[in-house]
Design an enzyme around this catalytic site. Structure first.
Site, PDB file in Angstrom:
ATOM      1  CE  LYS A   4      -2.036  -1.208   3.915  1.00  0.00           C
ATOM      2  NZ  LYS A   4      -1.376  -2.500   4.213  1.00  0.00           N
ATOM      3  NE  ARG A  22      -4.848  -1.352   9.633  1.00  0.00           N
ATOM      4  CZ  ARG A  22      -3.737  -0.930   9.049  1.00  0.00           C
ATOM      5  NH1 ARG A  22      -3.683   0.264   8.508  1.00  0.00           N
ATOM      6  NH2 ARG A  22      -2.681  -1.701   9.010  1.00  0.00           N
ATOM      7  NE  ARG A  80       8.326  -2.675   6.488  1.00  0.00           N
ATOM      8  CZ  ARG A  80       7.044  -2.344   6.421  1.00  0.00           C
ATOM      9  NH1 ARG A  80       6.638  -1.514   5.476  1.00  0.00           N
ATOM     10  NH2 ARG A  80       6.175  -2.841   7.257  1.00  0.00           N
ATOM     11  NE  ARG A 131       5.853  -0.377  10.367  1.00  0.00           N
ATOM     12  CZ  ARG A 131       4.826  -0.457   9.538  1.00  0.00           C
ATOM     13  NH1 ARG A 131       4.905   0.113   8.342  1.00  0.00           N
ATOM     14  NH2 ARG A 131       3.713  -1.076   9.878  1.00  0.00           N
ATOM     15  NE  ARG A 155       2.033  -4.975  10.974  1.00  0.00           N
ATOM     16  CZ  ARG A 155       3.210  -4.863  10.365  1.00  0.00           C
ATOM     17  NH1 ARG A 155       4.309  -5.364  10.897  1.00  0.00           N
ATOM     18  NH2 ARG A 155       3.290  -4.238   9.203  1.00  0.00           N
TER      19      ARG A 155
HETATM   20  P1  AP5 Z   1       4.765  -1.567   1.927  1.00  0.00           P
HETATM   21  O1  AP5 Z   1       4.513  -0.762   0.716  1.00  0.00           O
HETATM   22  O2  AP5 Z   1       5.307  -0.870   3.139  1.00  0.00           O
HETATM   23  O3  AP5 Z   1       3.436  -2.368   2.327  1.00  0.00           O
HETATM   24  P2  AP5 Z   1       2.207  -1.865   3.161  1.00  0.00           P
HETATM   25  O4  AP5 Z   1       1.021  -2.571   2.632  1.00  0.00           O
HETATM   26  O5  AP5 Z   1       2.158  -0.367   3.209  1.00  0.00           O
HETATM   27  O6  AP5 Z   1       2.630  -2.498   4.568  1.00  0.00           O
HETATM   28  P3  AP5 Z   1       2.741  -1.888   5.994  1.00  0.00           P
HETATM   29  O7  AP5 Z   1       3.537  -2.887   6.775  1.00  0.00           O
HETATM   30  O8  AP5 Z   1       3.221  -0.484   6.031  1.00  0.00           O
HETATM   31  O9  AP5 Z   1       1.206  -1.911   6.356  1.00  0.00           O
HETATM   32  P4  AP5 Z   1       0.461  -2.041   7.652  1.00  0.00           P
HETATM   33  O10 AP5 Z   1      -0.922  -2.025   7.147  1.00  0.00           O
HETATM   34  O11 AP5 Z   1       0.827  -3.166   8.532  1.00  0.00           O
HETATM   35  O12 AP5 Z   1       0.981  -0.755   8.446  1.00  0.00           O
HETATM   36  P5  AP5 Z   1       0.358   0.677   8.747  1.00  0.00           P
HETATM   37  O13 AP5 Z   1       1.481   1.604   8.784  1.00  0.00           O
HETATM   38  O14 AP5 Z   1      -0.795   0.980   7.878  1.00  0.00           O
HETATM   39  O15 AP5 Z   1       5.691  -2.782   1.524  1.00  0.00           O
HETATM   40  C1  AP5 Z   1       6.211  -3.687   2.462  1.00  0.00           C
HETATM   41  C2  AP5 Z   1       7.579  -4.208   1.964  1.00  0.00           C
HETATM   42  O16 AP5 Z   1       7.385  -4.966   0.774  1.00  0.00           O
HETATM   43  C3  AP5 Z   1       8.569  -3.094   1.601  1.00  0.00           C
HETATM   44  O17 AP5 Z   1       9.840  -3.470   1.981  1.00  0.00           O
HETATM   45  C4  AP5 Z   1       8.430  -2.969   0.069  1.00  0.00           C
HETATM   46  O18 AP5 Z   1       9.607  -2.500  -0.535  1.00  0.00           O
HETATM   47  C5  AP5 Z   1       8.105  -4.403  -0.324  1.00  0.00           C
HETATM   48  N1  AP5 Z   1       7.231  -4.473  -1.507  1.00  0.00           N
HETATM   49  C6  AP5 Z   1       6.102  -3.726  -1.752  1.00  0.00           C
HETATM   50  N2  AP5 Z   1       5.534  -4.093  -2.921  1.00  0.00           N
HETATM   51  C7  AP5 Z   1       6.309  -5.100  -3.426  1.00  0.00           C
HETATM   52  C8  AP5 Z   1       6.221  -5.902  -4.618  1.00  0.00           C
HETATM   53  N3  AP5 Z   1       5.239  -5.736  -5.510  1.00  0.00           N
HETATM   54  N4  AP5 Z   1       7.170  -6.821  -4.814  1.00  0.00           N
HETATM   55  C9  AP5 Z   1       8.190  -7.007  -3.899  1.00  0.00           C
HETATM   56  N5  AP5 Z   1       8.323  -6.281  -2.755  1.00  0.00           N
HETATM   57  C10 AP5 Z   1       7.385  -5.342  -2.517  1.00  0.00           C
HETATM   58  O19 AP5 Z   1      -0.243   0.443  10.217  1.00  0.00           O
HETATM   59  C11 AP5 Z   1       0.610   0.216  11.323  1.00  0.00           C
HETATM   60  C12 AP5 Z   1      -0.226   0.145  12.598  1.00  0.00           C
HETATM   61  O20 AP5 Z   1      -0.864   1.414  12.828  1.00  0.00           O
HETATM   62  C13 AP5 Z   1      -1.384  -0.854  12.613  1.00  0.00           C
HETATM   63  O21 AP5 Z   1      -0.957  -2.157  12.959  1.00  0.00           O
HETATM   64  C14 AP5 Z   1      -2.297  -0.231  13.677  1.00  0.00           C
HETATM   65  O22 AP5 Z   1      -1.799  -0.455  14.974  1.00  0.00           O
HETATM   66  C15 AP5 Z   1      -2.178   1.250  13.377  1.00  0.00           C
HETATM   67  N6  AP5 Z   1      -3.158   1.707  12.378  1.00  0.00           N
HETATM   68  C16 AP5 Z   1      -2.877   2.259  11.147  1.00  0.00           C
HETATM   69  N7  AP5 Z   1      -3.998   2.582  10.511  1.00  0.00           N
HETATM   70  C17 AP5 Z   1      -5.022   2.241  11.331  1.00  0.00           C
HETATM   71  C18 AP5 Z   1      -6.431   2.299  11.199  1.00  0.00           C
HETATM   72  N8  AP5 Z   1      -7.008   2.804  10.089  1.00  0.00           N
HETATM   73  N9  AP5 Z   1      -7.195   1.844  12.231  1.00  0.00           N
HETATM   74  C19 AP5 Z   1      -6.630   1.358  13.365  1.00  0.00           C
HETATM   75  N10 AP5 Z   1      -5.291   1.253  13.547  1.00  0.00           N
HETATM   76  C20 AP5 Z   1      -4.488   1.687  12.528  1.00  0.00           C
END
Ligand code: AP5
Length: 192
Positions: free
Chosen positions: A13, A87, A126, A138, A149
């Site tokens: 994402k 979410r 990562r 992280r 998660r």
């Molecule tokens: P990346 O692009 O970072 O993937 P992502 O889907 O953004 O993954 P995240 O780990 O950031 O998502 P998340 O949903 O767990 O975290 P968030 O910050 O939203 O890619 C990941 C890796 O893969 C990278 O190294 C990248 O280079 C690689 N990659 C990407 N695409 C690729 C491809 N096509 N091929 C190969 N490699 C690839 O949330 C964190 C925390 O915040 C949550 O757990 C929760 O506690 C809180 N939170 C956030 N939003 C909310 C909400 N709306 N409601 C409640 N709690 C929330």
């Protein structure tokens, strides 16, 4: 044009949101980034959510809806990309209401379709890369938090796939393809 990027942790994402910011001047609204910023700067809210985030659980709907509401009054550029929000079904309803109140629409919900084995590999890599580059991983990029998660995703977020399908907004994209290929698939949806 306002869009949601939907998918489990590690689906890509954030990576694809950045491409849309660079290529289309869209504005990325990542609730994860906003919460991490609050954690780092030590605000009251940041202190409140730190342990929850580190464990991999979702923070309350009230907090994240408030964060998004504030941003919707800011610059919209080529449109908002909702990254990691909504979410829960309550967040999805709230987003619909907020956009309607501001006279805006949701144009596409793009589901990045992946599988769990790849997610684990991506998150582990990562974390390793962050450490190898001299930084820190992280706090939630570890095996224990990742399990939580993923469970949070399947229990609370995956119902949004049906929700947006029923609304006619959903398009699935192969998130297992190379980053550029995923970018091209998303572009094809947005330009159709
Ligand atoms: P990346 O692009 O970072 O993937 P992502 O889907 O953004 O993954 P995240 O780990 O950031 O998502 P998340 O949903 O767990 O975290 P968030 O910050 O939203 O890619 C990941 C890796 O893969 C990278 O190294 C990248 O280079 C690689 N990659 C990407 N695409 C690729 C491809 N096509 N091929 C190969 N490699 C690839 O949330 C964190 C925390 O915040 C949550 O757990 C929760 O506690 C809180 N939170 C956030 N939003 C909310 C909400 N709306 N409601 C409640 N709690 C929330």
């Amino acid at each position: 044009m306002n869009i949601i990027l939907l998918g489990p942790p590690g689906a890509g994402k954030g990576t694809q949101a950045q491409k849309l910011v660079d290529g289309r001047n869209m504005v990325q609204l990542s609730t994860g980034d906003m919460l991490r910023e609050a954690k780092t700067s030590g605000t009251e809210m940041g202190k409140k959510v730190a342990a929850i985030m580190d464990a991999g659980e979702l923070v309350t709907d009230e907090i994240v809806i408030g964060l998004i509401e504030e941003k919707l009054d800011g610059p919209a550029g080529g449109g908002f990309i909702f990254d990691g929000f909504p979410r829960t079904l309550a967040q999805a309803d709230a987003l619909g209401d907020l956009l309607a109140r501001k006279g805006q629409t949701l144009d596409h919900v793009i589901e990045l379709q992946v599988n769990d084995d790849v997610l684990v590999d991506r998150i582990v890599n990562r974390a390793k890369e962050a450490v190898a580059a001299g930084g820190t991983a992280r706090a939630d990029d570890n095996e224990e938090s990742l399990k939580v998660r993923l469970m949070e995703y399947y229990k609370k977020t995956s119902p949004l796939i049906g929700y947006y399908y029923a609304k006619g907004d959903l398009t699935g994209v192969d998130g297992l393809a190379a980053i550029d290929a995923v970018e091209a698939s998303i572009a094809a949806v947005l330009d159709a």
